[in-house]
Motif scaffolding. Structure first.
Motif, short mmCIF file in Angstrom:
data_model
loop_
_atom_site.label_atom_id
_atom_site.label_comp_id
_atom_site.label_asym_id
_atom_site.label_seq_id
_atom_site.Cartn_x
_atom_site.Cartn_y
_atom_site.Cartn_z
N ARG A 208 44.54 39.02 27.67
CA ARG A 208 44.10 40.21 27.38
C ARG A 208 43.22 40.89 28.55
O ARG A 208 43.43 42.05 29.15
CB ARG A 208 43.41 40.63 26.23
CG ARG A 208 43.02 41.95 25.62
CD ARG A 208 41.88 41.96 24.77
NE ARG A 208 40.66 41.67 25.43
CZ ARG A 208 40.01 40.49 24.95
NH1 ARG A 208 40.52 39.80 24.23
NH2 ARG A 208 38.74 40.19 25.45
N ILE A 209 42.43 40.16 29.15
CA ILE A 209 41.67 40.63 30.42
C ILE A 209 42.35 40.92 31.37
O ILE A 209 42.20 42.07 32.22
CB ILE A 209 40.65 39.42 30.60
CG1 ILE A 209 39.56 39.17 29.66
CG2 ILE A 209 39.82 39.72 31.90
CD1 ILE A 209 38.71 38.03 29.66
N LEU A 210 43.37 40.16 31.91
CA LEU A 210 44.20 40.22 33.10
C LEU A 210 45.07 41.52 32.91
O LEU A 210 45.36 42.28 33.87
CB LEU A 210 45.03 39.15 33.53
CG LEU A 210 44.04 37.83 33.85
CD1 LEU A 210 45.11 36.73 33.92
CD2 LEU A 210 43.39 38.00 34.86
N LYS A 211 45.85 41.55 31.66
CA LYS A 211 46.73 42.64 31.50
C LYS A 211 45.95 44.02 31.52
O LYS A 211 46.50 45.15 31.73
CB LYS A 211 47.30 42.49 30.19
CG LYS A 211 48.49 41.44 30.11
CD LYS A 211 48.97 41.28 28.59
CE LYS A 211 50.04 40.23 28.80
NZ LYS A 211 50.65 39.80 27.48
N ALA A 212 44.40 44.01 31.05
CA ALA A 212 43.87 45.30 31.12
C ALA A 212 43.28 45.53 32.50
O ALA A 212 42.60 46.55 32.42
CB ALA A 212 42.58 45.20 30.05
N GLY A 213 43.42 44.96 33.51
CA GLY A 213 43.04 44.99 34.85
C GLY A 213 41.65 44.27 35.31
O GLY A 213 41.16 44.43 36.32
N GLY A 214 41.36 43.50 34.32
CA GLY A 214 40.18 42.80 34.60
C GLY A 214 40.46 41.31 35.48
O GLY A 214 41.70 41.16 35.74
N PHE A 215 39.24 40.62 35.82
CA PHE A 215 39.56 39.38 36.40
C PHE A 215 38.66 38.25 35.79
O PHE A 215 37.47 38.64 35.12
CB PHE A 215 39.42 39.18 37.83
CG PHE A 215 38.09 40.05 38.42
CD1 PHE A 215 37.25 38.80 38.61
CD2 PHE A 215 37.95 40.88 38.59
CE1 PHE A 215 36.06 39.12 39.22
CE2 PHE A 215 36.58 41.52 39.08
CZ PHE A 215 35.74 40.56 39.64
N ILE A 216 38.74 36.90 35.98
CA ILE A 216 37.81 36.06 35.41
C ILE A 216 37.20 35.18 36.89
O ILE A 216 38.30 34.89 37.60
CB ILE A 216 38.50 35.01 34.53
CG1 ILE A 216 38.79 35.79 33.38
CG2 ILE A 216 37.45 34.19 34.12
CD1 ILE A 216 39.67 35.04 32.32
N HIS A 217 36.01 35.00 36.92
CA HIS A 217 35.46 34.53 38.26
C HIS A 217 34.51 33.66 37.54
O HIS A 217 33.37 34.09 36.84
CB HIS A 217 35.06 35.40 39.26
CG HIS A 217 34.26 34.76 40.21
ND1 HIS A 217 35.13 33.66 41.27
CD2 HIS A 217 33.03 34.53 40.80
CE1 HIS A 217 33.99 33.50 42.17
NE2 HIS A 217 32.94 33.89 41.67
N ALA A 218 34.07 32.30 37.84
CA ALA A 218 33.33 31.35 37.57
C ALA A 218 33.01 31.51 36.07
O ALA A 218 32.08 31.46 35.47
CB ALA A 218 31.96 31.66 38.24
N GLY A 219 34.18 31.67 35.15
CA GLY A 219 34.07 31.83 33.63
C GLY A 219 33.43 32.92 33.10
O GLY A 219 33.17 33.11 32.08
N ARG A 220 33.57 34.00 33.81
CA ARG A 220 32.80 35.27 33.47
C ARG A 220 33.71 36.45 33.81
O ARG A 220 34.30 36.48 34.62
CB ARG A 220 31.44 35.64 34.18
CG ARG A 220 30.33 34.62 33.79
CD ARG A 220 29.27 34.72 34.74
NE ARG A 220 28.02 34.06 34.36
CZ ARG A 220 27.14 34.23 33.36
NH1 ARG A 220 26.96 35.72 33.00
NH2 ARG A 220 26.20 33.40 32.92
N VAL A 221 33.73 37.34 32.99
CA VAL A 221 34.55 38.45 33.01
C VAL A 221 34.17 39.44 33.85
O VAL A 221 32.89 39.77 34.16
CB VAL A 221 34.69 39.19 31.50
CG1 VAL A 221 35.54 40.62 31.75
CG2 VAL A 221 35.08 38.52 30.38
N ASN A 222 35.36 39.57 34.97
CA ASN A 222 34.65 40.45 36.24
C ASN A 222 33.50 39.85 36.92
O ASN A 222 32.66 40.49 37.60
CB ASN A 222 34.60 41.98 35.87
CG ASN A 222 35.83 42.58 35.49
OD1 ASN A 222 36.83 42.07 35.54
ND2 ASN A 222 35.76 44.01 35.59
#
Length: 361
Positions: A208-222
């Motif tokens: 969901r995060i990726l499809k909405a345009g977000g990313f995950i870095h070091a286990g954290r949203v954006n």
């Protein structure tokens, strides 16, 4: 001073209550954190047959947690689905309703009032720990009408909170969760998770995060938020082409409906300040041991916090705010055998194989 104090604040806000169906105890403690951002609600008599309990763990500030503690149970109670007996729908709609209510002029004003301000009537600093009293009314008319003003375009708070709610009506238990607070039931001494910790690395959350345009870095949203679902956090909910449940971060709760039975002993709702230090089974066993010599449930909660509090801030675990509600069933509502499974029709996919996964009962 940073995010931690030089010595922990171990004073506890505790409360006990009961009705003819259950009794509860709760406690909250600031601990090593420089501020207290948890809030909670405990209303054994939301109506004549229903009890409501909620734990709200704030991040980036306390106001969203306090807002939910003040208003979420009211919205559940007032929703038309609740009147029709559909508690699951009413609580689901109420999670989303929190985000709606915190926008605009009135939302801005209410959040400002719930902030760090002096109460002109009592002279007390507003709510280091906020909890509605069990006698608070839920039947006031409040349609939260739109107000024009200098903050009418306020998009909502950048801070947020988790929300884990348990509603008990006769034999039925409805648990709703968004975030990493957790609800656990003890059945014959065995811990069963009734909620799932919504972390960004779960497959359903990551997709969901990726499809909405977000990313995950070091286990954290954006790269900033270590949760995938929360109320508030409006900076992650700005995609105008997506519904609320598909935003980078969503308030969409998992709903779990359980039929209570003779073997169910007690229910625990707690923020991650507890679960970082003890597994669900460890906590259930600790509570069972304490109940052998202690009848006051709030004292049991206090002992859990003393057990979890870290001796220093070196390790990180045991340094968070802590809030816990312990609900003990006085007697089964009916002579019923335990169901073989939990209704998980509204929960996320079951790819998680750790302590955060809701278990079959």
């Amino acid at each position: 001073m940073g995010i931690y104090l030089s010595t922990p604040k171990t004073e506890k806000f505790s409360e006990d209550g009961e009705n003819d169906r259950l009794r509860f105890g709760l406690s909250s403690m600031q601990g090593w954190r420089s501020t207290m951002e948890d809030a909670h609600a405990a209303l054994p008599d939301l109506d004549t047959s229903t009890s409501f309990f909620g734990v709200y763990d704030g991040h980036g500030g306390k106001v969203v947690a306090k807002f939910c503690a003040k208003y979420l149970h009211q919205q559940v109670f007032r929703h038309e689905a609740y009147t029709a007996g559909d508690i699951g729908t009413s609580v689901l709609k109420s999670f989303f309703r929190m985000d709606e209510m915190m926008r605009g002029q009135r939302g801005w004003r209410e959040l400002a009032v719930l902030g760090d301000k002096m109460n002109k009537f009592s002279g007390m600093i507003e709510g280091l720990i906020w909890s509605p009293r069990s006698g608070d009314k839920t039947d006031q008319v409040d349609d939260w009408a739109f107000e024009e003003g200098p903050h009418s375009d306020f998009p909502g708070p950048t801070s947020g909170c988790t929300a884990c709610v348990a509603i008990v009506r006769e034999n039925q238990l409805v648990v709703a969760n968004a975030g990493d607070s957790r609800c656990v039931i003890s059945r014959n001494g065995q811990a069963y998770n009734l909620s799932r910790d919504h972390k960004p690395d779960l497959e359903a959350e990551r997709d969901r995060i990726l499809k909405a345009g977000g990313f995950i870095h070091a286990g954290r949203v954006n790269g900033s938020l270590n949760l995938a679902r929360a109320i508030g956090d409006m900076e992650f909910k700005q995609n105008k082409f997506l519904p609320a449940e598909k935003q980078i971060v969503t308030a969409n709760p998992d709903i779990n409906v359980v039929e209570l039975c003779n073997d169910d002993e007690f229910l625990v709702l707690a923020c991650d300040g507890i679960w970082d230090c003890m597994s669900s089974q460890q906590l259930v066993e600790f509570i069972h041991e304490q109940l052998k010599s202690e009848s006051k449930l709030s004292v049991v909660c206090e002992k859990v916090m003393d057990r979890c509090l870290a001796p220093s801030t070196a390790g990180g675990e045991g340094c968070d705010n802590m809030t816990m509600i312990l609900v003990q069933f006085k007697k089964p509502s009916a002579e019923s055998a335990c169901a073989s499974s939990v209704d998980k029709s509204s929960t996320a996919s079951d790819e998680v194989q750790d302590d955060s996964k809701p278990a079959d009962l």
